[in-house]
Design an enzyme around this catalytic site. Structure first.
Site, PDB file in Angstrom:
ATOM      1  N   HIS A 121     -19.561 -16.857  15.574  1.00 20.30           N
ATOM      2  CA  HIS A 121     -19.052 -15.800  16.308  1.00 20.30           C
ATOM      3  C   HIS A 121     -17.476 -15.856  16.380  1.00 20.30           C
ATOM      4  O   HIS A 121     -16.515 -14.985  16.235  1.00 20.30           O
ATOM      5  CB  HIS A 121     -19.408 -15.398  17.797  1.00 20.30           C
ATOM      6  CG  HIS A 121     -18.979 -14.185  18.530  1.00 20.30           C
ATOM      7  ND1 HIS A 121     -19.419 -13.133  18.810  1.00 20.30           N
ATOM      8  CD2 HIS A 121     -17.565 -14.089  19.026  1.00 20.30           C
ATOM      9  CE1 HIS A 121     -18.603 -12.529  19.484  1.00 20.30           C
ATOM     10  NE2 HIS A 121     -17.572 -13.124  19.567  1.00 20.30           N
ATOM     11  N   GLU A 122     -17.079 -17.137  16.867  1.00 19.37           N
ATOM     12  CA  GLU A 122     -15.667 -17.307  16.833  1.00 19.37           C
ATOM     13  C   GLU A 122     -14.807 -17.635  15.512  1.00 19.37           C
ATOM     14  O   GLU A 122     -13.885 -17.029  15.545  1.00 19.37           O
ATOM     15  CB  GLU A 122     -15.459 -18.736  17.650  1.00 19.37           C
ATOM     16  CG  GLU A 122     -16.273 -18.822  18.958  1.00 19.37           C
ATOM     17  CD  GLU A 122     -15.847 -17.568  19.888  1.00 19.37           C
ATOM     18  OE1 GLU A 122     -16.577 -17.353  20.580  1.00 19.37           O
ATOM     19  OE2 GLU A 122     -14.617 -17.077  19.781  1.00 19.37           O
ATOM     20  N   HIS A 128     -13.784 -14.261  14.326  1.00 16.62           N
ATOM     21  CA  HIS A 128     -12.414 -13.408  14.899  1.00 16.62           C
ATOM     22  C   HIS A 128     -11.435 -14.400  14.078  1.00 16.62           C
ATOM     23  O   HIS A 128     -10.308 -13.678  14.007  1.00 16.62           O
ATOM     24  CB  HIS A 128     -12.409 -13.924  16.385  1.00 16.62           C
ATOM     25  CG  HIS A 128     -13.369 -13.398  17.420  1.00 16.62           C
ATOM     26  ND1 HIS A 128     -13.134 -12.048  17.320  1.00 16.62           N
ATOM     27  CD2 HIS A 128     -14.112 -13.730  18.226  1.00 16.62           C
ATOM     28  CE1 HIS A 128     -13.737 -11.377  18.565  1.00 16.62           C
ATOM     29  NE2 HIS A 128     -14.374 -12.679  19.008  1.00 16.62           N
ATOM     30  N   CYS A 180     -18.972  -9.414  23.581  1.00 13.73           N
ATOM     31  CA  CYS A 180     -17.566 -10.220  23.060  1.00 13.73           C
ATOM     32  C   CYS A 180     -16.476 -10.094  24.312  1.00 13.73           C
ATOM     33  O   CYS A 180     -16.239  -9.118  25.028  1.00 13.73           O
ATOM     34  CB  CYS A 180     -16.979  -9.618  21.784  1.00 13.73           C
ATOM     35  SG  CYS A 180     -15.389 -10.387  21.219  1.00 13.73           S
TER      36      CYS A 180
HETATM   37  C1  LIG Z   1     -18.915 -11.824  25.750  1.00 14.92           C
HETATM   38  C2  LIG Z   1     -19.551 -12.983  26.886  1.00 14.92           C
HETATM   39  C3  LIG Z   1     -21.071 -11.977  27.344  1.00 14.92           C
HETATM   40  C4  LIG Z   1     -18.772 -13.115  27.843  1.00 14.92           C
HETATM   41  C5  LIG Z   1     -20.307 -14.164  25.877  1.00 14.92           C
HETATM   42  N1  LIG Z   1     -20.912 -14.934  26.974  1.00 14.92           N
HETATM   43  C6  LIG Z   1     -22.163 -15.113  26.688  1.00 14.92           C
HETATM   44  O1  LIG Z   1     -22.886 -14.431  25.666  1.00 14.92           O
HETATM   45  N2  LIG Z   1     -22.999 -15.677  27.360  1.00 14.92           N
HETATM   46  C7  LIG Z   1     -22.594 -16.969  28.048  1.00 14.92           C
HETATM   47  C8  LIG Z   1     -21.608 -17.254  28.862  1.00 14.92           C
HETATM   48  C9  LIG Z   1     -21.222 -18.387  29.473  1.00 14.92           C
HETATM   49  F1  LIG Z   1     -20.422 -18.447  30.581  1.00 14.92           F
HETATM   50  C10 LIG Z   1     -21.996 -19.381  29.282  1.00 14.92           C
HETATM   51  C11 LIG Z   1     -23.171 -19.216  28.361  1.00 14.92           C
HETATM   52  F2  LIG Z   1     -23.924 -20.253  28.060  1.00 14.92           F
HETATM   53  C12 LIG Z   1     -23.464 -18.306  27.801  1.00 14.92           C
HETATM   54  C13 LIG Z   1     -19.102 -14.768  25.138  1.00 14.92           C
HETATM   55  O2  LIG Z   1     -18.464 -15.603  26.050  1.00 14.92           O
HETATM   56  N3  LIG Z   1     -18.785 -14.710  24.060  1.00 14.92           N
HETATM   57  C14 LIG Z   1     -17.843 -15.280  23.407  1.00 14.92           C
HETATM   58  C15 LIG Z   1     -16.654 -14.532  22.745  1.00 14.92           C
HETATM   59  O3  LIG Z   1     -16.492 -13.132  22.929  1.00 14.92           O
HETATM   60  N4  LIG Z   1     -15.911 -15.170  21.833  1.00 14.92           N
HETATM   61  O4  LIG Z   1     -15.140 -14.308  21.200  1.00 14.92           O
HETATM   62  C16 LIG Z   1     -19.715 -13.954  22.952  1.00 14.92           C
HETATM   63  C17 LIG Z   1     -20.957 -14.671  22.588  1.00 14.92           C
HETATM   64  C18 LIG Z   1     -21.708 -13.768  22.000  1.00 14.92           C
HETATM   65  C19 LIG Z   1     -22.596 -14.709  20.953  1.00 14.92           C
HETATM   66  C20 LIG Z   1     -21.770 -16.006  20.908  1.00 14.92           C
HETATM   67  C21 LIG Z   1     -20.802 -15.910  21.778  1.00 14.92           C
HETATM   68 ZN   LIG Z   2     -15.831 -12.466  20.444  1.00 18.47          ZN
END
Ligand SMILES: CC(C)(C)[C@H](NC(=O)Nc1cc(F)cc(F)c1)C(=O)N(CC(=O)NO)CC1CCCC1
Ligand SMILES: [Zn+2]
Length: 187
Positions: free
Chosen positions: A157-158, A161, A114
């Site tokens: 996930h969003e 939040h 996250c």
């Molecule tokens: C926390 C982080 C590792 C940065 C995660 N990114 C991710 O899992 N991979 C990723 C990153 C990219 F840029 C493009 C891509 F296709 C894949 C993420 O953005 N989130 C979003 C977040 O924290 N929202 O509050 C966490 C992910 C975990 C599962 C779904 C979202």
């Molecule tokens: Zn998150």
């Protein structure tokens, strides 16, 4: 422009609040916020800009992560292959709501992280594999879409939040990698 300093981290009580529905019609302020959230995701996935601005590659962001307790999320899921630049899902969603979901559950084989959590928390985060979702888009039009697999995981996930839920709330404390029968592991 949103950068990592604007993203609140675990411990900030806003991350545990239930966010307020956005008032319709959308205000200019809420439309601008959505645009800035999407711009952050674009920048964070651009190697040059991400490096310049010190951004973690983000695939989704929720307004409470900006200390704004409103039901707004932005998701930008790249297609994954360089030939096809079209993202598989790219949207700012106002008042997103899961209308129904599959019996089938799923989780990411890699677990989750996250943008608001500066540590690794290992374990499977079990979610619905498929969801039917309604939301108001940036034009104020009510949308109803069906998502599955990775895109469905990101949106869940969003939306968590918006309800004060963190991904690790779903991890089995006794055995973080415990899996019930039939849960789809998405690699
Ligand atoms: C926390 C982080 C590792 C940065 C995660 N990114 C991710 O899992 N991979 C990723 C990153 C990219 F840029 C493009 C891509 F296709 C894949 C993420 O953005 N989130 C979003 C977040 O924290 N929202 O509050 C966490 C992910 C975990 C599962 C779904 C979202
Ligand atoms: Zn998150």
């Amino acid at each position: 422009m949103i950068t990592m300093k604007d993203i609140i981290r675990e411990g900030n009580p806003t991350l545990r609040e239930v966010a307020e529905e956005v008032v319709l019609p959308l205000s200019d302020e809420d439309i601008k916020l959505g645009e800035e959230m999407m711009e952050f995701l674009h920048n964070s996935q651009d190697p040059v800009k991400a490096e310049e601005l010190g951004l973690r590659g983000g695939v989704g962001l929720a307004a409470p992560q900006l200390d704004i307790s409103k039901r707004i999320i932005a998701v930008h899921v790249p297609s994954g292959d360089l030939e096809n630049p079209e993202p598989t899902l790219s949207a700012v969603m106002y008042n997103p709501k899961i209308l129904s979901h599959s019996v089938q559950d799923a989780c990411l084989g890699e677990g989750e992280g996250c943008l608001s959590v500066d540590r690794e928390v290992p374990g499977y985060v079990v979610r619905h594999n498929k969801i039917t979702l309604s939301y108001v888009d940036a034009s104020g039009v009510k949308q109803k879409i069906r998502l599955k697999n990775y895109e469905a995981i990101v949106v869940q996930h969003e939306i968590d939040h918006l309800n004060g839920v963190m991904f690790y709330d779903h991890i089995n404390q006794e055995n973080p990698y415990a899996l019930k029968d039939g849960v789809l592991v998405i690699e």
